[in-house]
Design a protein around this motif. Sequence first.
Motif, mmCIF file in Angstrom:
data_model
loop_
_atom_site.group_PDB
_atom_site.id
_atom_site.type_symbol
_atom_site.label_atom_id
_atom_site.label_comp_id
_atom_site.label_asym_id
_atom_site.label_seq_id
_atom_site.Cartn_x
_atom_site.Cartn_y
_atom_site.Cartn_z
ATOM 1 N N GLY A 1 0.779 -1.206 0.128
ATOM 2 C CA GLY A 1 -0.186 0.059 0.065
ATOM 3 C C GLY A 1 0.966 1.370 -0.009
ATOM 4 N N ASP A 2 0.231 2.404 0.300
ATOM 5 C CA ASP A 2 0.916 3.614 0.331
ATOM 6 C C ASP A 2 2.153 3.654 1.437
ATOM 7 O OD1 ASP A 2 -0.693 4.545 -1.612
ATOM 8 O OD2 ASP A 2 -2.050 5.719 -0.103
ATOM 9 N N VAL A 3 3.172 4.146 1.039
ATOM 10 C CA VAL A 3 4.370 4.009 1.996
ATOM 11 C C VAL A 3 4.277 5.265 2.897
ATOM 12 C CG1 VAL A 3 5.666 2.493 0.609
ATOM 13 C CG2 VAL A 3 5.849 4.990 0.214
ATOM 14 N N LEU A 4 3.822 6.438 2.369
ATOM 15 C CA LEU A 4 4.075 7.650 3.118
ATOM 16 C C LEU A 4 2.807 7.997 3.973
ATOM 17 C CD1 LEU A 4 5.661 10.216 0.159
ATOM 18 C CD2 LEU A 4 6.511 8.765 2.053
ATOM 19 N N VAL A 5 2.679 7.049 4.905
ATOM 20 C CA VAL A 5 1.625 7.158 5.844
ATOM 21 C C VAL A 5 2.074 7.378 7.227
ATOM 22 C CG1 VAL A 5 -0.334 6.084 6.862
ATOM 23 C CG2 VAL A 5 0.280 5.688 4.418
ATOM 24 N N PRO A 6 1.810 8.417 8.009
ATOM 25 C CA PRO A 6 2.395 8.660 9.276
ATOM 26 C C PRO A 6 2.560 7.349 10.371
ATOM 27 C CG PRO A 6 0.787 10.515 8.819
ATOM 28 C CD PRO A 6 0.765 9.396 7.637
ATOM 29 N N GLU A 7 1.511 6.492 10.307
ATOM 30 C CA GLU A 7 1.525 5.434 10.964
ATOM 31 C C GLU A 7 2.751 4.424 10.801
ATOM 32 O OE1 GLU A 7 -2.318 7.388 11.206
ATOM 33 O OE2 GLU A 7 -1.222 6.384 9.374
ATOM 34 N N LYS A 8 3.157 4.452 9.571
ATOM 35 C CA LYS A 8 4.189 3.437 9.275
ATOM 36 C C LYS A 8 5.509 3.996 9.665
ATOM 37 C CE LYS A 8 1.806 1.360 5.469
ATOM 38 N NZ LYS A 8 1.700 1.267 3.911
ATOM 39 N N PHE A 9 5.742 5.040 10.201
ATOM 40 C CA PHE A 9 6.828 5.673 10.908
ATOM 41 C C PHE A 9 6.784 5.801 12.228
ATOM 42 C CE2 PHE A 9 6.717 7.211 6.466
ATOM 43 C CZ PHE A 9 8.177 7.402 6.307
ATOM 44 N N GLY A 10 5.572 5.249 12.841
ATOM 45 C CA GLY A 10 5.375 5.364 14.356
ATOM 46 C C GLY A 10 5.841 3.989 14.961
ATOM 47 N N ALA A 11 5.325 4.120 16.277
ATOM 48 C CA ALA A 11 5.547 2.662 16.942
ATOM 49 C C ALA A 11 5.207 1.483 16.234
ATOM 50 C CB ALA A 11 4.865 2.801 18.497
ATOM 51 N N ASP A 12 6.022 0.482 16.197
ATOM 52 C CA ASP A 12 5.697 -0.623 15.262
ATOM 53 C C ASP A 12 5.423 -0.614 14.039
ATOM 54 O OD1 ASP A 12 5.866 -2.048 17.956
ATOM 55 O OD2 ASP A 12 3.947 -1.675 18.535
ATOM 56 N N GLY A 13 5.629 0.482 13.554
ATOM 57 C CA GLY A 13 5.617 0.716 12.141
ATOM 58 C C GLY A 13 6.972 0.114 11.451
ATOM 59 N N PRO A 14 6.717 -0.151 9.981
ATOM 60 C CA PRO A 14 8.048 -0.457 9.369
ATOM 61 C C PRO A 14 9.093 0.435 9.136
ATOM 62 C CG PRO A 14 6.130 -0.215 7.736
ATOM 63 C CD PRO A 14 5.662 -0.149 9.288
ATOM 64 N N TYR A 15 8.896 1.601 9.309
ATOM 65 C CA TYR A 15 9.764 2.725 9.123
ATOM 66 C C TYR A 15 10.161 3.364 10.548
ATOM 67 C CZ TYR A 15 8.341 2.162 4.206
ATOM 68 O OH TYR A 15 7.844 1.807 3.318
ATOM 69 N N GLU A 16 9.761 2.901 11.670
ATOM 70 C CA GLU A 16 9.894 3.220 13.123
ATOM 71 C C GLU A 16 11.241 3.284 13.233
ATOM 72 O OE1 GLU A 16 9.456 2.067 17.722
ATOM 73 O OE2 GLU A 16 9.092 0.496 16.293
ATOM 74 N N GLY A 17 12.319 2.415 12.900
ATOM 75 C CA GLY A 17 13.658 2.393 13.038
ATOM 76 C C GLY A 17 14.424 3.520 12.417
ATOM 77 N N LEU A 18 13.930 3.706 11.115
ATOM 78 C CA LEU A 18 14.544 4.747 10.173
ATOM 79 C C LEU A 18 14.071 6.276 10.858
ATOM 80 C CD1 LEU A 18 15.983 5.916 7.863
ATOM 81 C CD2 LEU A 18 13.704 5.845 6.640
ATOM 82 N N LYS A 19 12.964 6.414 11.307
ATOM 83 C CA LYS A 19 12.613 7.490 11.774
ATOM 84 C C LYS A 19 13.198 7.932 12.969
ATOM 85 C CE LYS A 19 10.019 11.569 12.490
ATOM 86 N NZ LYS A 19 10.527 11.949 13.671
ATOM 87 N N LEU A 20 13.402 6.995 14.048
ATOM 88 C CA LEU A 20 14.318 7.156 15.205
ATOM 89 C C LEU A 20 15.843 7.448 14.863
ATOM 90 C CD1 LEU A 20 12.976 4.258 17.359
ATOM 91 C CD2 LEU A 20 12.554 6.807 17.716
ATOM 92 N N TRP A 21 16.296 6.797 13.925
ATOM 93 C CA TRP A 21 17.766 7.170 13.409
ATOM 94 C C TRP A 21 17.623 8.675 12.811
ATOM 95 C CZ3 TRP A 21 20.601 8.717 9.447
ATOM 96 C CH2 TRP A 21 21.895 8.441 9.444
ATOM 97 N N MET A 22 16.868 9.004 12.081
ATOM 98 C CA MET A 22 16.828 10.349 11.555
ATOM 99 C C MET A 22 16.710 11.238 12.629
ATOM 100 S SD MET A 22 17.106 10.106 8.268
ATOM 101 C CE MET A 22 16.525 11.998 7.764
ATOM 102 N N ASP A 23 15.721 11.044 13.478
ATOM 103 C CA ASP A 23 15.773 11.850 14.964
ATOM 104 C C ASP A 23 17.198 12.313 15.490
ATOM 105 O OD1 ASP A 23 13.147 12.065 14.535
ATOM 106 O OD2 ASP A 23 12.517 10.607 16.212
ATOM 107 N N GLU A 24 17.805 11.210 15.441
ATOM 108 C CA GLU A 24 19.293 11.262 16.143
ATOM 109 C C GLU A 24 20.380 11.815 15.377
ATOM 110 O OE1 GLU A 24 21.470 10.007 19.732
ATOM 111 O OE2 GLU A 24 19.479 10.154 19.314
#
Length: 244
Positions: free
Chosen positions: A140-163
Amino acid sequence: MKRRTFIKTASASGLACAIPPIFPTFNHLDYSTEELMGKANIELFGEGINLREEAYESFLEMKKAAYSDGFDIKIVSSYRDYYRQRSIWERKYLRFTEEQGMAPLDAIDKIIEYSTIPGTSRHHWGTDIDIIDGHPKVNGDVLVPEKFGADGPYEGLKLWMDEHSEKYGFYLTYTNNPRRRGFKYEPWHYSYAPISISMLTAYRKLNILKLLQKEEFIGSEHFTTGFIKTYVQDNILDINPVLL
């Protein structure tokens, strides 16, 4: 540090900074109106990356660092010219009005939850990117906020970018600050601040109201003076304050 370890140990503090960064000013650069509105031909670098040279080089450094930690930064969207943005706008406008039966003003409000009016997009500048992690398999759509949040497939990348992203000059543009207006939270959209700050400064000097009133694309006939003024204040300027 590999991906699984990083997710467990990374701070979730997001963009909090004790001291705001200071970037050099580029007052000597003269950006034309056509360039700022995505109508000029500009030099872009990197196949599938399409950024200005300095932003491109910094992105490659960031991508390499992320990869060593287990994340494969993939660009979903970077530079978009005015005409590409116009096609996105018109496609959405027709879908909302003709297929879904929305009133024109309601359709416009719906579009500007995530999409910009042609000629006003930061993607016109060659400084902004929409990214995902290329490792997880996602439907499905990849640019969805939930996919960057807790337990989402891009959670790890988002945390890495935050850091790490700010060390390379890339800052989240549309944050999750509940007091922010305009475009909704976009955890995938980052801007290369050393260039984009100067471009926004130049953009703010334009008479956006007058320029948009000259444009002709589907739906633009419904723009009022009040709407454009509010759009500029909320959607163009109510962003991560570091980028102003």
